[in-house]
Design an enzyme around this catalytic site. Sequence first.
Site, mmCIF file in Angstrom:
data_model
loop_
_atom_site.group_PDB
_atom_site.id
_atom_site.type_symbol
_atom_site.label_atom_id
_atom_site.label_comp_id
_atom_site.label_asym_id
_atom_site.label_seq_id
_atom_site.Cartn_x
_atom_site.Cartn_y
_atom_site.Cartn_z
ATOM 1 N N HIS A 51 -13.221 6.938 10.543
ATOM 2 C CA HIS A 51 -13.645 8.341 10.395
ATOM 3 C C HIS A 51 -14.293 8.854 11.682
ATOM 4 C CE1 HIS A 51 -15.372 11.683 7.768
ATOM 5 N NE2 HIS A 51 -16.055 11.812 8.887
ATOM 6 N N GLU A 52 -15.236 8.088 12.216
ATOM 7 C CA GLU A 52 -15.944 8.542 13.416
ATOM 8 C C GLU A 52 -15.062 8.484 14.655
ATOM 9 O OE1 GLU A 52 -18.505 10.086 12.798
ATOM 10 O OE2 GLU A 52 -18.913 9.317 10.789
#
Lengths: 234, 108
Positions: free
Chosen positions: A113-114
């Site tokens: 996600h990051e």
Amino acid sequence: MDQSKQQEEDYGYNLFPERKTGKYKKGSIAESLFTFNHKCQVMLHLAIETSPYAKLLLGAMKNSGCALHKDRHFSCEDCDGTVSGGFDATTSQIVLCQNNIHQQSHMNRVVTHELIHAFDHCRAHVDWFNNFRHLACSEIRAANLSGDCSFSNELSRFNFGIKQHHQECVRGRALRSILAVRKISREEAEKVVDEVFDSCFNDHAPFGRIPHSKKDAKFAYRDFENRDRYSANL
Amino acid sequence: MAGSDLPWRPPRPCDYYWSEFRHCKSLRNRFHHYYVYGTFPSCEQWKEDYHMCREWEKIQSTHCKESLQQSERNRVAEQRNFTPVWELRQTPPADWHSPLNQGKPQDS
């Protein structure tokens, strides 16, 4: 003889200087903190080395001139509440919440996600702080492509839905992420998400598809490794 | 396409097309497609491309080459079928590799 032998042999404790001094009492809060940091580092290392999602993103970013180094671009820290991680655009760092990530599968997902935020930062002029459309777009992409909204993850949140539920999940999670980090009304946030949804939901870079599973991600990684041959023969 | 001295060959090895076809047809993938789009995927193009690829390996016909190229160009066009929200960079961010100076991390 015994004394000198003992002095030479320190059982690898020199790698962990703080342990050697016995600074932390067993069961103390301080020791727990240290332990989570180490656990976070180990899980991060595993995620980077074994997750096809992460490997593809790291490769794509290196390709674009944004090679990531574990010590420089990742940081395991304690965080407030239930947040799992974040991307700090001012320092180009991915923050992982060592106190809230306890399973490898969760770590893999947060890292992915990051990394998607970091990838967007690397390849586009994303105005994280002043442009809500940009922020919303990256959150939509991250929720869409990281596995956040997989059927099984949604089931575990007791969100039951099948037909096109993925999109509903992506909208909802993007909205939550925006509301968590910006002082903006729910209505305004919903409006921004609606405005950019179609564009950002269909932007699958660098995967070329929505990776629903490890197998999808492996196929996407395979395509990434084949990219030179692909573009040369198009 | 762009100035390669090597002779043309299919953009993907032939078994990639076959494995994509099999993956596309799988129950799991069909479920995931329905979960995302509310419809079931169409997989025949992968099979078609696989056969074109194999035929190219045998006879190197222009028809096979053009068919494969068109199919892949369509795939690329499909992936680009949206208006970007942001402007793409020409170079990576200048401070990407700058050393940290103990700034407090902000959320994102």
